[in-house]
Design a protein around this motif. Structure first.
Motif, mmCIF file in Angstrom:
data_model
loop_
_atom_site.group_PDB
_atom_site.id
_atom_site.type_symbol
_atom_site.label_atom_id
_atom_site.label_comp_id
_atom_site.label_asym_id
_atom_site.label_seq_id
_atom_site.Cartn_x
_atom_site.Cartn_y
_atom_site.Cartn_z
ATOM 1 N N HIS A 8 0.831 -1.189 0.000
ATOM 2 C CA HIS A 8 0.000 0.000 0.000
ATOM 3 C C HIS A 8 0.877 1.254 0.000
ATOM 4 O O HIS A 8 1.810 1.357 0.799
ATOM 5 C CB HIS A 8 -0.917 0.009 1.221
ATOM 6 C CG HIS A 8 -1.986 -1.032 1.149
ATOM 7 N ND1 HIS A 8 -1.940 -2.201 1.851
ATOM 8 C CD2 HIS A 8 -3.125 -1.084 0.414
ATOM 9 C CE1 HIS A 8 -2.998 -2.917 1.588
ATOM 10 N NE2 HIS A 8 -3.726 -2.274 0.719
ATOM 11 N N TYR A 33 -1.297 1.574 -5.750
ATOM 12 C CA TYR A 33 -1.936 0.596 -4.860
ATOM 13 C C TYR A 33 -2.013 1.201 -3.470
ATOM 14 O O TYR A 33 -0.996 1.453 -2.829
ATOM 15 C CB TYR A 33 -1.108 -0.686 -4.847
ATOM 16 C CG TYR A 33 -1.699 -1.839 -4.061
ATOM 17 C CD1 TYR A 33 -3.063 -1.935 -3.806
ATOM 18 C CD2 TYR A 33 -0.872 -2.850 -3.574
ATOM 19 C CE1 TYR A 33 -3.586 -2.987 -3.102
ATOM 20 C CE2 TYR A 33 -1.385 -3.925 -2.859
ATOM 21 C CZ TYR A 33 -2.750 -3.988 -2.630
ATOM 22 O OH TYR A 33 -3.265 -5.052 -1.926
ATOM 23 N N ASP A 34 -3.218 1.477 -3.012
ATOM 24 C CA ASP A 34 -3.378 1.985 -1.656
ATOM 25 C C ASP A 34 -4.607 1.372 -1.019
ATOM 26 O O ASP A 34 -5.449 0.774 -1.681
ATOM 27 C CB ASP A 34 -3.450 3.516 -1.633
ATOM 28 C CG ASP A 34 -4.670 4.053 -2.359
ATOM 29 O OD1 ASP A 34 -5.796 3.814 -1.900
ATOM 30 O OD2 ASP A 34 -4.492 4.727 -3.399
ATOM 31 N N GLN A 36 -7.272 2.589 0.325
ATOM 32 C CA GLN A 36 -8.595 3.122 0.047
ATOM 33 C C GLN A 36 -9.075 2.791 -1.359
ATOM 34 O O GLN A 36 -10.218 2.379 -1.555
ATOM 35 C CB GLN A 36 -8.583 4.652 0.252
ATOM 36 C CG GLN A 36 -8.309 5.069 1.668
ATOM 37 C CD GLN A 36 -9.308 4.489 2.661
ATOM 38 O OE1 GLN A 36 -10.517 4.476 2.400
ATOM 39 N NE2 GLN A 36 -8.823 4.015 3.792
ATOM 40 N N SER A 37 -8.193 2.984 -2.349
ATOM 41 C CA SER A 37 -8.605 2.802 -3.743
ATOM 42 C C SER A 37 -8.237 1.443 -4.309
ATOM 43 O O SER A 37 -8.743 1.050 -5.357
ATOM 44 C CB SER A 37 -7.964 3.898 -4.619
ATOM 45 O OG SER A 37 -8.341 5.180 -4.176
ATOM 46 N N ARG A 40 -5.179 1.046 -8.918
ATOM 47 C CA ARG A 40 -5.759 2.065 -9.797
ATOM 48 C C ARG A 40 -4.733 2.469 -10.841
ATOM 49 O O ARG A 40 -3.549 2.613 -10.537
ATOM 50 C CB ARG A 40 -6.203 3.284 -8.981
ATOM 51 C CG ARG A 40 -7.016 4.281 -9.791
ATOM 52 C CD ARG A 40 -7.616 5.349 -8.907
ATOM 53 N NE ARG A 40 -6.609 6.244 -8.332
ATOM 54 C CZ ARG A 40 -6.891 7.400 -7.759
ATOM 55 N NH1 ARG A 40 -8.146 7.803 -7.647
ATOM 56 N NH2 ARG A 40 -5.928 8.147 -7.263
ATOM 57 N N GLU A 42 -3.476 5.316 -13.329
ATOM 58 C CA GLU A 42 -3.554 6.750 -13.612
ATOM 59 C C GLU A 42 -3.009 6.989 -15.016
ATOM 60 O O GLU A 42 -1.860 6.663 -15.304
ATOM 61 C CB GLU A 42 -2.745 7.543 -12.588
ATOM 62 C CG GLU A 42 -3.242 7.361 -11.158
ATOM 63 C CD GLU A 42 -2.422 8.149 -10.157
ATOM 64 O OE1 GLU A 42 -1.399 8.746 -10.580
ATOM 65 O OE2 GLU A 42 -2.787 8.171 -8.970
ATOM 66 N N ALA A 85 -13.014 5.450 -13.483
ATOM 67 C CA ALA A 85 -12.987 5.917 -12.094
ATOM 68 C C ALA A 85 -12.790 7.420 -12.004
ATOM 69 O O ALA A 85 -12.292 7.935 -11.008
ATOM 70 C CB ALA A 85 -11.891 5.191 -11.326
ATOM 71 N N PHE A 99 -8.538 8.052 -14.605
ATOM 72 C CA PHE A 99 -8.326 6.922 -13.693
ATOM 73 C C PHE A 99 -9.135 5.708 -14.144
ATOM 74 O O PHE A 99 -10.317 5.829 -14.497
ATOM 75 C CB PHE A 99 -8.726 7.302 -12.267
ATOM 76 C CG PHE A 99 -8.031 8.534 -11.755
ATOM 77 C CD1 PHE A 99 -6.751 8.457 -11.238
ATOM 78 C CD2 PHE A 99 -8.661 9.773 -11.814
ATOM 79 C CE1 PHE A 99 -6.099 9.588 -10.778
ATOM 80 C CE2 PHE A 99 -8.024 10.910 -11.361
ATOM 81 C CZ PHE A 99 -6.734 10.821 -10.845
ATOM 82 N N ARG A 101 -10.005 1.719 -12.822
ATOM 83 C CA ARG A 101 -9.942 0.838 -11.658
ATOM 84 C C ARG A 101 -10.187 -0.606 -12.100
ATOM 85 O O ARG A 101 -11.323 -1.006 -12.332
ATOM 86 C CB ARG A 101 -10.974 1.251 -10.622
ATOM 87 C CG ARG A 101 -10.942 0.432 -9.338
ATOM 88 C CD ARG A 101 -11.841 1.014 -8.268
ATOM 89 N NE ARG A 101 -11.320 2.263 -7.754
ATOM 90 C CZ ARG A 101 -12.007 3.401 -7.690
ATOM 91 N NH1 ARG A 101 -13.250 3.450 -8.134
ATOM 92 N NH2 ARG A 101 -11.464 4.499 -7.193
ATOM 93 N N ARG A 261 -9.993 -6.706 -6.060
ATOM 94 C CA ARG A 261 -10.684 -5.712 -5.242
ATOM 95 C C ARG A 261 -11.577 -6.369 -4.195
ATOM 96 O O ARG A 261 -11.945 -5.743 -3.207
ATOM 97 C CB ARG A 261 -11.525 -4.781 -6.125
ATOM 98 C CG ARG A 261 -10.701 -3.824 -6.968
ATOM 99 C CD ARG A 261 -11.589 -2.743 -7.580
ATOM 100 N NE ARG A 261 -12.245 -1.943 -6.555
ATOM 101 C CZ ARG A 261 -11.648 -0.966 -5.873
ATOM 102 N NH1 ARG A 261 -10.373 -0.667 -6.107
ATOM 103 N NH2 ARG A 261 -12.307 -0.280 -4.976
ATOM 104 N N LYS A 265 -8.416 -5.074 0.769
ATOM 105 C CA LYS A 265 -8.351 -4.393 2.059
ATOM 106 C C LYS A 265 -7.954 -5.356 3.177
ATOM 107 O O LYS A 265 -7.377 -4.936 4.186
ATOM 108 C CB LYS A 265 -9.692 -3.734 2.374
ATOM 109 C CG LYS A 265 -9.952 -2.487 1.551
ATOM 110 C CD LYS A 265 -11.136 -1.695 2.068
ATOM 111 C CE LYS A 265 -11.299 -0.391 1.290
ATOM 112 N NZ LYS A 265 -12.423 0.427 1.792
#
Length: 464
Positions: A8, A33-34, A36-37, A40, A42, A85, A99, A101, A261, A265
């Motif tokens: 992350h 890669y984090d 929250q999202s 993703r 970009e 996104a 973006f 996703r 996805r 998390k």
């Protein structure tokens, strides 16, 4: 690109090299890669410039290609079920950052038609608690000593040999050991793990694999009484082959890393300390037969399993929420169990079951001696029901006393865990053995508060 090394907060720069259309220019992008999202992509481009016409079309219509390939210095990754996104644009310059996703990212190139949805024959996952629950080991060592008892030699053998399998619907499920090696300076490291695998005779969507694996994860939540998280996924399929330097496909298909996805998390959630993982029973006590029975009956018991498993997964939540979830599970379980001897006093005036009836059926079915905390199973069932209904119904006045809610939640938690064990294993001896492991803690909680439950379901001072 080795996706498994992404953490992350990391980002990787590369090129979108293939969108399924001929002669499409490469497009620079950054894969982030984090927590929250998740994953993703970009994508920067200049609005109104011919070179980026196809990219502009993706985001104007809010429909990027369904699947993409992303090339980096380390290799090519496959991105599946890509979704729009959002995007932002600087009107003065036309610079736009858009973006995408993806729902899944596989760290390999898939052969065949790019637009095909992701389907695989096998999914291999690492899951909290599996090593502690199965006690499977890849690493074995022997110590050699001299005549004085001093260690002279240590022999270490590493071999992924322990496994077990069972059938779960259309899937062949397996738990097996795995290991890897590495070195740092003069140190040589060996890591081991236990993976949960699902395999079908023909490639299936990832959702089919996760549905079967989540059944096992739910059972582990009951066994450990806490959240159990996925930590890593790998897939194996004919369309993800591995080639030798000579260009020949290897006979053994590789496992390639994947992030989805649906579980990303969980990867970031705190890992439980092994020394704090104390299961209700170990795998050897129920065997593959118990897991197969659990999988077979999962849908029947779904309304019991899901609320309780959800409550066990929550950390630091309000006790009232736990009581609601666990009690919903007992209502479902009581309906499935059906009428039992001694429930008559919990029925309403028309002879119909009440919430106390469902609670009574559950605690009575476990065959536990509750005398140290309640005058009778009927009184205990009424206490559980009263607390639940007072929390649930706004016209019952204030919320119950916090201490009483805490004690109720402890009894409910113990009850749902033992019912889950009963689904997988019908033996009374094992269930009583498991109950003794956790009943002492529940009794201690009551004794510390100097409380017990009387026949009417009220909390009263415990007799001296």
């Amino acid at each position: 690109m080795v996706i498994k090394k992404l953490k992350h907060g990391d980002s990787v720069t590369g090129l979108i090299v293939d969108d399924g259309l001929p002669d499409t220019p490469y497009v620079a992008a950054t894969l982030t890669y984090d927590e929250q999202s998740g994953i993703r992509l970009e994508v920067p481009y200049m609005y109104g410039v011919e070179q980026f016409g196809h990219v502009e079309d993706w985001f104007t219509r809010e429909q990027p290609p369904r699947n993409l390939q992303f090339a980096t210095r380390d290799g090519i990754a496959s991105l599946y079920d890509c979704r729009y996104a959002g995007h932002t644009m600087a009107f003065s310059s036309g610079f736009t950052l858009a973006f995408i996703r993806p729902q899944e990212v596989v760290s390999a190139v898939r052969e065949g038609e790019l637009s095909d949805p992701l389907k695989v024959r096998e999914l291999s996952s690492e899951l909290d608690g599996l090593p502690a629950w199965t006690r499977f080991k890849s690493i074995k060592h022997e110590t050699g000593v001299n005549d004085e008892g001093r260690i002279q030699k240590v022999s270490i053998t590493v071999e992924g040999q322990e496994s077990t399998s069972w059938t779960q619907g259309d899937a062949l499920m397996e738990m097996r050991t795995g290991w890897s090696t590495g070195s740092q300076g003069t140190a040589f490291n060996v890591s081991e793990w236990v993976s949960l695998n699902s395999a079908f005779t023909a490639p299936r969507p990832l959702s089919d694999h996760l549905r079967e694996q989540r059944k096992v994860a739910a059972f582990l939540k009951f066994m450990f009484g806490r959240q159990v998280s996925f930590r890593r996924h790998q897939v194996r399929d004919d369309r993800f082959p591995e080639y030798s330097l000579a260009g020949d496909a290897r006979s053994q298909l590789p496992l390639v890393d994947m992030i989805t996805r649906r579980t990303f998390k969980e990867f970031a959630s705190p890992k439980p300390e092994t020394k704090k993982l104390h299961p209700l029973v170990h795998f050897t006590e129920i065997g593959a037969e118990g897991l197969e029975r659990w999988g077979t009956d999962y849908d029947t018991w779904g309304r019991f399993i899901l609320p309780a498993a959800s409550a066990l997964s929550r950390r630091g939540d309000a006790l009232e929420n736990d009581v609601l979830s666990f009690s919903m599970s007992l209502e479902a379980a009581g309906s499935i169990i059906g009428a039992v001897a001694g429930e008559e006093d919990t029925l309403n005036k028309w002879g119909r079951p009440t919430t106390a009836t469902y609670s009574y059926r559950c605690i009575a079915s476990l065959g536990i001696d509750w005398k140290d905390i309640a005058q009778s199973p009927t009184g205990l069932a009424r206490a559980l029901s009263n607390n639940y209904n007072t929390i649930k119904h706004y016209d019952r006045g204030e919320f119950p006393d916090f201490t009483e809610t805490y004690l109720v939640s402890e009894v409910l938690k113990m009850t749902v865990r033992l019912i889950a064990l009963k689904i997988a294993h019908q033996g009374d001896e094992l269930r009583k053995k498991a109950a003794n492991r956790i009943l002492a803690d529940v009794k201690q909680a009551f004794h510390q508060q100097d409380l017990c439950v009387n026949e009417s379901g009220a909390f009263v001072e415990a007799p001296s």
